[in-house]
Motif scaffolding. Structure first.
Motif, PDB file in Angstrom:
ATOM      1  N   ALA A 195      38.021  33.241  34.024  1.00  0.00           N
ATOM      2  CA  ALA A 195      37.788  32.623  35.378  1.00  0.00           C
ATOM      3  C   ALA A 195      38.031  33.269  36.272  1.00  0.00           C
ATOM      4  O   ALA A 195      39.023  33.930  36.633  1.00  0.00           O
ATOM      5  N   ALA A 196      37.117  33.294  37.291  1.00  0.00           N
ATOM      6  CA  ALA A 196      37.328  34.076  38.660  1.00  0.00           C
ATOM      7  C   ALA A 196      37.632  33.153  39.625  1.00  0.00           C
ATOM      8  O   ALA A 196      37.209  32.121  39.987  1.00  0.00           O
TER       9      ALA A 196
ATOM     10  N   GLY B  40      52.418  45.941  35.935  1.00  0.00           N
ATOM     11  CA  GLY B  40      51.312  45.886  34.887  1.00  0.00           C
ATOM     12  C   GLY B  40      50.748  44.657  34.559  1.00  0.00           C
ATOM     13  O   GLY B  40      49.526  44.354  33.964  1.00  0.00           O
ATOM     14  N   VAL B  41      51.304  43.407  35.193  1.00  0.00           N
ATOM     15  CA  VAL B  41      50.772  42.241  34.892  1.00  0.00           C
ATOM     16  C   VAL B  41      49.265  41.849  35.499  1.00  0.00           C
ATOM     17  O   VAL B  41      48.465  41.319  35.102  1.00  0.00           O
ATOM     18  N   LEU B  42      49.465  42.186  36.829  1.00  0.00           N
ATOM     19  CA  LEU B  42      48.133  41.902  37.731  1.00  0.00           C
ATOM     20  C   LEU B  42      46.836  42.698  37.058  1.00  0.00           C
ATOM     21  O   LEU B  42      46.240  41.880  36.892  1.00  0.00           O
ATOM     22  N   GLU B  43      47.209  43.929  36.656  1.00  0.00           N
ATOM     23  CA  GLU B  43      45.884  44.538  36.056  1.00  0.00           C
ATOM     24  C   GLU B  43      45.566  43.878  34.663  1.00  0.00           C
ATOM     25  O   GLU B  43      44.303  44.048  34.448  1.00  0.00           O
ATOM     26  N   ALA B  44      46.645  43.166  34.166  1.00  0.00           N
ATOM     27  CA  ALA B  44      46.218  42.606  32.670  1.00  0.00           C
ATOM     28  C   ALA B  44      45.471  41.135  32.758  1.00  0.00           C
ATOM     29  O   ALA B  44      44.677  40.787  32.039  1.00  0.00           O
ATOM     30  N   ILE B  45      45.770  40.633  34.011  1.00  0.00           N
ATOM     31  CA  ILE B  45      45.301  39.341  34.196  1.00  0.00           C
ATOM     32  C   ILE B  45      44.153  38.929  35.104  1.00  0.00           C
ATOM     33  O   ILE B  45      43.527  38.033  35.203  1.00  0.00           O
ATOM     34  N   ALA B  46      43.999  40.055  36.162  1.00  0.00           N
ATOM     35  CA  ALA B  46      43.037  40.071  37.051  1.00  0.00           C
ATOM     36  C   ALA B  46      41.790  40.837  36.965  1.00  0.00           C
ATOM     37  O   ALA B  46      41.715  41.879  36.551  1.00  0.00           O
ATOM     38  N   LEU B  47      40.568  40.092  37.369  1.00  0.00           N
ATOM     39  CA  LEU B  47      39.320  40.875  37.437  1.00  0.00           C
ATOM     40  C   LEU B  47      39.437  41.799  38.878  1.00  0.00           C
ATOM     41  O   LEU B  47      40.259  41.699  39.769  1.00  0.00           O
TER      42      LEU B  47
ATOM     43  N   GLU C 188      39.399  39.994  41.939  1.00  0.00           N
ATOM     44  CA  GLU C 188      40.509  39.498  42.238  1.00  0.00           C
ATOM     45  C   GLU C 188      41.794  40.488  42.658  1.00  0.00           C
ATOM     46  O   GLU C 188      42.634  40.119  43.473  1.00  0.00           O
ATOM     47  N   ARG C 189      41.755  41.677  41.933  1.00  0.00           N
ATOM     48  CA  ARG C 189      42.972  42.323  42.264  1.00  0.00           C
ATOM     49  C   ARG C 189      42.694  43.220  43.787  1.00  0.00           C
ATOM     50  O   ARG C 189      43.469  43.257  44.641  1.00  0.00           O
ATOM     51  N   ASP C 190      41.476  43.203  44.203  1.00  0.00           N
ATOM     52  CA  ASP C 190      41.328  43.753  45.323  1.00  0.00           C
ATOM     53  C   ASP C 190      41.496  42.671  46.460  1.00  0.00           C
ATOM     54  O   ASP C 190      42.306  42.886  47.461  1.00  0.00           O
ATOM     55  N   ALA C 191      41.253  41.309  46.191  1.00  0.00           N
ATOM     56  CA  ALA C 191      41.727  40.324  46.996  1.00  0.00           C
ATOM     57  C   ALA C 191      42.912  40.396  47.269  1.00  0.00           C
ATOM     58  O   ALA C 191      43.527  39.764  48.342  1.00  0.00           O
TER      59      ALA C 191
END
Length: 221
Positions: free
Chosen positions: A166-167, A112-119, A122-125
């Motif tokens: 920030a991206a 769940g942390v990636l979904e909380a912190i990433a655009l 960014e998640r796709d990358a």
């Protein structure tokens, strides 16, 4: 090497169980549990070692309102600690406007942390990088880069910066990343800051990221 030559650093993989704190620091950490006390103490010892390298006397490094280290006058810097590693990076304002460093274990982020912190981008990358370069936990590296961004941002602005503000773009081959600010940045020497450039390295089970913003006068020499 992820740091420029005009800053100094000190790090360790071991805690100094006999490390001494200033009374002001002891007042801050005196009731903390063992793990937190070890992190705090050893990170301060790293900071004082780096201060000596700068030719500065030892001094208490107290946390500010957001937990950021409050440095002596004429010093900018950043502290990081994670399981098995502590470090401090310092510089002088004439050479560095801001510093942000972060260390993380080279392990997956909790669910769940990636979904909380990433655009979304960014998640796709991150998912692409995990497929193409599976030896590095790119989700954790993204988190670390965002931590370094915040640590560089806050001393310049005294304002909160959310993860989604920030991206991050990570170059998996060159050991660099860029951060594009999605909010208005501060003015530095007549120029508005629109983003940060950083570096990363992976080794010894750790991910390290760093951002050092050169002072503009030095950058233009």
């Amino acid at each position: 090497m992820i740091l420029p030559s005009f800053v100094v650093s000190a790090d360790t993989f071991d805690d100094d169980l006999d490390g001494m704190l200033f009374p002001e620091e002891e007042a801050v950490i005196g009731e903390a549990v063992g793990k937190r006390r070890r992190e705090f103490t050893t990170a301060r010892l790293c900071a004082r070692k780096a201060l000596r390298t700068l030719g500065r006397p030892p001094s208490p490094i107290l946390p500010g309102p957001r937990g950021e280290p409050r440095w002596p006058a004429g010093v900018v810097g950043s502290i990081t600690h994670c399981t098995g590693y502590r470090a401090a990076v310092l510089g002088e304002p004439s050479k560095a406007s801001a510093i942000g460093v972060d260390a993380e274990p080279n392990e997956p982020l909790p669910n769940g942390v990636l979904e909380a912190i990433a655009l979304v981008r960014e998640r796709d990358a991150v998912h692409t990088l995990l497929r193409e370069h599976p030896g590095i936990r790119w989700d954790r590296l993204l988190f670390s880069a965002k931590e370094s961004v915040y640590k560089a941002w806050f001393p310049l602005t005294n304002q909160w910066l959310s993860f989604e503000n920030a991206a991050i773009t990570i170059d998996p081959l060159k050991g660099v990343f860029s951060a594009r600010l999605l909010v208005s940045g501060p003015w530095i020497d007549g120029r508005r800051l629109t983003g940060f450039s950083g570096r990363w390295i992976v080794g010894h089970g750790l991910i390290l990221t760093s951002i050092v913003v050169p002072t503009p006068v030095m950058a233009h020499r």
